[in-house]
Write an enzyme that holds these catalytic residues in place. Structure first.
Site, PDB file in Angstrom:
ATOM      1  N   ASP A 303       9.452 124.235  32.769  1.00 32.83           N
ATOM      2  CA  ASP A 303      10.749 125.049  33.032  1.00 32.83           C
ATOM      3  C   ASP A 303      11.936 124.035  33.470  1.00 32.83           C
ATOM      4  O   ASP A 303      11.522 122.920  33.737  1.00 32.83           O
ATOM      5  CB  ASP A 303      10.752 126.130  33.986  1.00 32.83           C
ATOM      6  CG  ASP A 303      11.674 127.252  33.626  1.00 32.83           C
ATOM      7  OD1 ASP A 303      12.778 126.908  33.031  1.00 32.83           O
ATOM      8  OD2 ASP A 303      11.450 128.309  33.984  1.00 32.83           O
TER       9      ASP A 303
HETATM   10  C1  BGC Z   1      14.380 129.801  32.786  1.00 36.83           C
HETATM   11  C2  BGC Z   1      13.632 129.997  31.512  1.00 36.83           C
HETATM   12  C3  BGC Z   1      14.286 129.483  30.417  1.00 36.83           C
HETATM   13  C4  BGC Z   1      14.947 128.197  30.672  1.00 36.83           C
HETATM   14  C5  BGC Z   1      15.506 127.567  29.375  1.00 36.83           C
HETATM   15  C6  BGC Z   1      15.194 128.502  33.037  1.00 36.83           C
HETATM   16  O1  BGC Z   1      16.026 128.652  34.020  1.00 36.83           O
HETATM   17  O2  BGC Z   1      13.498 130.029  33.982  1.00 36.83           O
HETATM   18  O3  BGC Z   1      13.040 131.205  31.378  1.00 36.83           O
HETATM   19  O4  BGC Z   1      13.500 129.446  29.157  1.00 36.83           O
HETATM   20  O5  BGC Z   1      15.658 128.166  31.830  1.00 36.83           O
HETATM   21  O6  BGC Z   1      16.909 128.211  29.398  1.00 36.83           O
END
Ligand code: BGC
Length: 778
Positions: A303
Site C-alpha cells: 500500500d
Molecule cells: C489506500 C489504498 C489505495 C492506495 C492507492 C492508499 O492510501 O489505502 O486502498 O489503493 O492508497 O491509491
C-alpha cells in the site's frame, strides 16, 4: 450472603453441570476430522484461477534472463502519477498508479515500449472501487442488495471505463470485513460478514477480469488490504490489530481466498500490523498463506508508502518521510524486510529499488527472491496482454464513459442497494401526484451522492435527490435547512456543523406546511467516510436531528432518506420519524433511484450487511459473535450486558430490511438428519409473498455449531438468495451445506470438520427463527 454471592453460586452450579456435559460431549467428539487440510470456507464453487500458461512462463523466463539487476529493481517500483516522467518510463519503471489521462498514459507507454532497453510495458493502475466515471453505490451499499449481480455490473462497467483510458489494473475489490463502524473505510467493502464479502469479492473479480483479462475491456484486479485492515483498534484508520489465528482465518481471510480463487492476480498488503507484524512485512501472510497455501502466482504490491512506514521514527535522512511501525531501522532495512516477507512491488517509497544493489551485495536479500518478484510482475503483464497491446486509443476513451447501459445499471444497482429500515403504517410508498417538499442538507448535493472513492466521477453527473424527486413528482420544492461542512479537521468543528438559523428553520417549516409530504435528505458528507475518516460519534452530524423534529411537528407525512458510509446510531431518528430509508451513497443515479423507491416504482429489498448499533458504546457489535458463558440478558446483572442500555441487540440487525409487501418464510427442511464429514445436506425453505405488491425478499440461511472444540459464533451466514415474487407467489429456495460450511479454522490455522450437531436457521434476517438440525458423523 449478598445477592452477588448468591448469583455467583448459582452460576457456579450451572457451570459444573455444563462442564460435565461439555466434557462428555467433547470426549465423544474429540476425534477431529480433516485436521491439516486447507479447505477454504468460501462460497466460490470451482476455482477459476488461470493455470500457468507454458507459453507465458517461457516468455517470462526469457525476458528475465535478459534483465540486469537495475532493470529488475525498476520493475519492482510502483510510482504515483506525480512521479511519472519520461525518464522513469525510459528507465523501465514497473507500474504507475493514479494517472488517468489516456493521452499521457499512451505517451508514457510509448516511451517505455520504444525507448527502454527491453521494451517492457508499464502496468497502469487506479482505484476503481465502485465505478470509474459511472459511479455505482459504495460497496457497503452494494452488499446491502444481497445481489451479486449488482457487484458484477459495477466491476464490469468499471473495468470497461478504466481500460478505455489505458488502465490495466484496478486496486479493487476491497474485501476487509469490519466490525468497526467508526472506521471510515467500512464503506469500501461488504460489511461484517465473511460469507457475504466472499460472494461479492468473487463477483467483482470475475466481472472485472472476465475469463481473460487481456481483453480490451478487462483489467486485472488487486484484492486488498491483506490483511485484517478492517479491525483497527478504536476504529482509527491504520491502527494496530491483534487477533487470534482462528478469527483471522474464519472472519477476515475468507473473502481474500474467494477473490484469489476467482482469479484475482494481484493483491495489496495492508498498512496495519497484526499481532505486531505490519502487513507488508508479514511473511506468514504474504508468503506462507497467500503464495504458499493458496497457490497465488500473481504479485503483491505494497500500500501507499507502507514499506517506508515499517521504519522507526524519526526516519533517518536522507530518506525522511513516513515512518512509525518500528520494525526496521532505516530505508534499506525496510526494503529488505518487505521484499523478504513477500512484497513484490513497492508503492511510492523507493527503498527496494534504491538499495537493492547494496542489499544484495550484503546478502540481506537474494537474487532468487528478486527474480521471484519480477517473474510475478512480468507474468501479470503477459497475462494482461500488455506486450501485444500496450497502447490505448485516446480518441476512443471518452466514448466509453457513462454509456446508457452503464447509467441504467447504476440506477438499478442504487435502488437495489437501499434498505427500508422503518415504514410505520405503510407510509411509503408516497404518492408522486401529491406535492412533495424535498428538504435537507443533502437534498441538492451531487457531490455527496458519489461517496468516498468516486474515481473520475463528476459531481455534475450525479442526479440529486431533488432532481430525482422532481422528475417523478412535478412541483416538488427544495429547502436546504442547513449546510453540512466538507472540511477536514482541524478546520472542521462538529459543533458548528449544519447549524440551523431561525430563518432557515422558518423556511423549512413553511416548505413542509405547504406540501402534502416531505422527503428529508440527511446523513454524512462523502468526506466523512472512506480513508482517514474515522468518527468517534456515529450519529447524524450537526443539527440535523432538529430538522426531523421540526418536520415531525408539522404533522406532515415524511420519510428520512439517509446517505452515509457507515452504520449510524439512529435511536433518536427512529423515535421521531415514521419512515426511514437507508440509501448509503448511491452513486451517479442517486436521485432517480431514491425517487424510484420512495414512489414505489421499485419495491425496496435490500438488507443490512452490517449491524446498526443503538449507541456507539456497543461497538463492536456484530451478529456473528462468539457466545459467552454469561449470555446477555438486559434484566440480569451478572451477565454480558450494558447497565445503561435496556437491550442486548443492535437497533437494526445484520440481514434486516423491510419491503412494501410482506413475506412468509416457512417449511425449513433438511435432506438428511445426518451427514458424513465429506457429504452434503440440502436445506430447503419456502418463501411466499403474502402482501398485495410484487416485491423482493432475501432468504437467509445461518448455521450454528453448538458444541465444538473452540466456541463457535452464535450464527454464521452460509447462504442467501434474493427472490422477486408476485403477490401470492411462493418459491422454494434450496441451499447446499458441506464441509466448507460446517467446518472452521482452529487456533493452529487448520481447517477442521468436527462431528456433532449443526443447527440450521432460515429467515429474513440474522434473527431467523426457523430451525432444524443435522448431525455430522465421523
Ligand atoms: C489506500 C489504498 C489505495 C492506495 C492507492 C492508499 O492510501 O489505502 O486502498 O489503493 O492508497 O491509491
Amino acid at each position: 450472603m449478598s445477592s452477588r454471592a448468591i448469583r455467583r453460586v448459582s452460576f457456579a452450579k450451572l457451570s459444573v453441570a455444563g462442564f460435565v456435559l461439555v466434557a462428555l460431549l467433547t470426549t465423544a467428539f474429540m476425534l477431529r476430522m480433516g485436521r491439516g487440510e486447507a479447505m477454504p470456507a468460501t462460497p466460490t464453487q470451482e476455482p477459476t484461477r488461470q493455470a500457468a500458461d507454458p507459453g507465458i512462463e517461457s516468455s517470462v523466463e526469457e525476458l528475465l534472463g535478459k534483465m540486469t539487476l537495475q532493470e529488475k529493481l525498476q520493475q519492482i517500483q510502483l510510482i504515483p502519477d506525480w512521479q511519472a516522467t519520461d525518464e522513469q518510463a525510459r528507465n523501465g519503471v514497473g507500474s504507475v498508479f493514479s494517472l488517468v489521462d489516456p493521452t499521457t498514459i499512451n505517451h508514457l507507454q510509448h516511451v517505455a515500449v520504444e525507448e527502454s532497453r527491453l521494451h517492457i510495458p508499464i502496468l497502469f493502475a487506479y482505484d476503481t472501487i465502485h465505478g470509474f466515471r459511472t459511479i455505482f453505490p459504495i460497496p457497503l451499499g452494494a452488499a446491502s442488495s444481497f445481489d451479486p449481480s449488482v457487484a458484477s455490473d459495477d466491476h464490469r462497467i468499471g473495468a470497461r471505463e478504466s481500460a478505455a483510458v489505458g488502465l490495466k489494473q484496478i486496486y479493487s475489490p476491497m474485501v476487509d470485513v469490519s466490525h468497526e463502524p467508526r472506521w471510515g473505510r467500512i464503506a469500501e467493502a461488504g460489511g461484517e460478514d465473511p460469507y457475504l464479502n466472499s460472494v461479492f469479492a468473487a463477483a467483482r473479480v470475475k466481472a472485472a477480469q472476465g475469463t481473460d483479462y487481456s481483453a480490451p475491456d478487462k483489467v486485472v484486479t488487486s484484492v486488498k488490504h491483506f490483511a485484517a485492515y478492517g479491525q483497527p483498534e478504536g476504529g482509527r484508520d491504520y491502527n494496530t490489530t491483534d487477533m487470534s489465528e482462528q478469527r483471522l482465518r474464519n472472519i477476515y481471510l475468507p473473502p481474500f481466498k474467494a477473490a484469489i480463487d476467482a482469479g484475482a492476480d494481484t493483491a495489496m498488503c495492508s498498512f496495519n500490523a497484526i499481532n505486531g507484524v505490519p502487513g507488508c512485512a508479514n511473511r506468514y501472510l504474504e508468503t506462507d498463506v497467500l503464495k504458499g497455501e493458496w497457490g497465488f502466482d500473481g504479485f503483491i504490491e505494497s500500500d501507499y508508502t507502507a514499506v517506508a512506514e515499517l521504519r522507526a521514527c524519526p526516519a533517518k535522512t536522507p530518506d525522511e518521510g513516513p515512518c512509525g511501525h518500528g520494525v526496521a531501522a532505516d530505508g534499506p532495512e525496510a526494503g529488505a524486510l518487505a521484499l523478504n516477507a513477500g512484497t513484490d512491488s513497492e508503492m511510492v517509497s523507493t527503498f527496494i529499488r534504491d538499495y537493492g544493489v547494496q542489499l544484495l551485495a550484503e546478502g540481506r536479500i537474494s537474487m532468487e527472491r528478486i527474480d521471484d518478484a519480477v517473474r510475478r510482475i512480468l507474468r501479470v503483464k503477459f497475462r494482461a496482454g500488455l506486450f501485444e497491446n500496450p497502447y490505448v486509443d485516446p480518441a476512443k476513451a471518452d466514448a466509453a464513459q457513462m454509456l446508457p447501459d452503464a447509467v441504467a445499471a447504476a440506477r438499478k444497482a442504487a435502488s437495489r442497494s437501499m434498505v427500508l429500515l422503518k415504514n410505520e403504517g405503510g407510509l411509503l410508498p408516497l404518492n408522486s401526484a401529491r406535492k412533495t417538499a424535498v428538504i435537507g442538507p443533502l437534498a441538492k448535493s451531487g457531490h455527496d451522492m458519489l461517496g468516498p472513492w468516486w474515481g473520475r466521477g463528476r459531481d455534475e453527473d450525479a442526479i440529486t435527490v431533488y432532481d430525482g424527486i422532481k422528475a417523478q413528482s412535478p412541483g416538488a420544492t427544495y429547502t436546504q435547512g442547513c449546510e453540512l461542512s466538507h472540511k477536514d479537521p482541524p478546520d472542521y468543528d462538529p459543533a458548528q456543523d449544519c447549524v440551523i438559523s431561525k430563518q432557515a428553520l422558518a423556511k423549512v417549516n413553511a416548505a413542509a406546511r405547504s406540501a402534502d409530504q416531505v422527503v428529508l435528505a440527511l446523513g454524512e458528507t462523502r468526506e466523512m467516510s472512506g480513508e482517514a475518516a474515522t468518527r468517534s460519534e456515529i450519529d447524524l452530524p450537526g443539527m440535523q436531528q432538529q430538522l426531523i423534529q421540526a418536520i415531525q411537528k408539522t404533522g406532515k407525512p415524511f420519510v428520512v432518506v439517509l446517505f452515509n458510509g457507515r452504520p449510524l446510531t439512529l435511536e433518536k431518528v427512529a423515535a421521531q420519524s415514521p419512515a426511514i430509508l437507508e440509501a448509503w451513497f448511491p452513486g451517479v443515479q442517486a436521485g432517480h433511484a431514491v425517487a424510484d423507491v420512495v414512489f414505489g416504482e421499485v419495491n425496496p429489498g435490500g438488507k443490512l450487511p452490517v449491524s446498526f448499533p443503538r449507541r456507539v458504546g456497543q461497538v463492536p457489535i456484530y451478529y456473528n459473535h462468539e457466545p459467552t458463558g454469561r449470555p446477555c440478558d438486559p434484566g440480569v446483572k451478572w451477565c454480558s450486558r450494558y447497565r445503561d442500555i435496556p437491550s442486548c441487540d443492535p437497533l437494526y440487525e445484520f440481514g434486516y430490511g423491510l419491503s412494501y409487501t410482506t413475506f412468509d418464510i416457512s417449511n425449513l427442511q433438511l435432506s438428511s438428519s445426518s451427514v458424513a464429514k465429506d457429504g452434503s445436506v440440502t436445506a430447503s425453505v419456502d418463501v411466499t409473498n403474502t402482501g398485495g405488491r410484487k416485491g423482493d425478499e432475501v432468504v437467509q440461511l445461518y448455521i450454528h455449531d453448538p458444541v465444538a472444540s473452540i466456541s463457535q459464533p452464535v450464527r454464521r451466514l452460509r447462504g442467501f438468495e434474493r427472490v422477486t415474487l408476485e403477490p401470492g407467489e411462493k418459491r422454494t429456495v434450496t441451499f447446499t451445506l458441506d464441509r466448507s460450511d460446517v467446518g472452521f479454522y482452529d487456533n493452529r490455522g487448520k481447517f477442521v470438520v468436527e462431528p456433532g450437531r449443526i443447527d440450521v436457521y432460515a429467515g429474513n434476517s440474522s434473527k431467523a427463527e426457523l430451525k432444524q438440525s443435522f448431525t455430522v458423523t465421523g
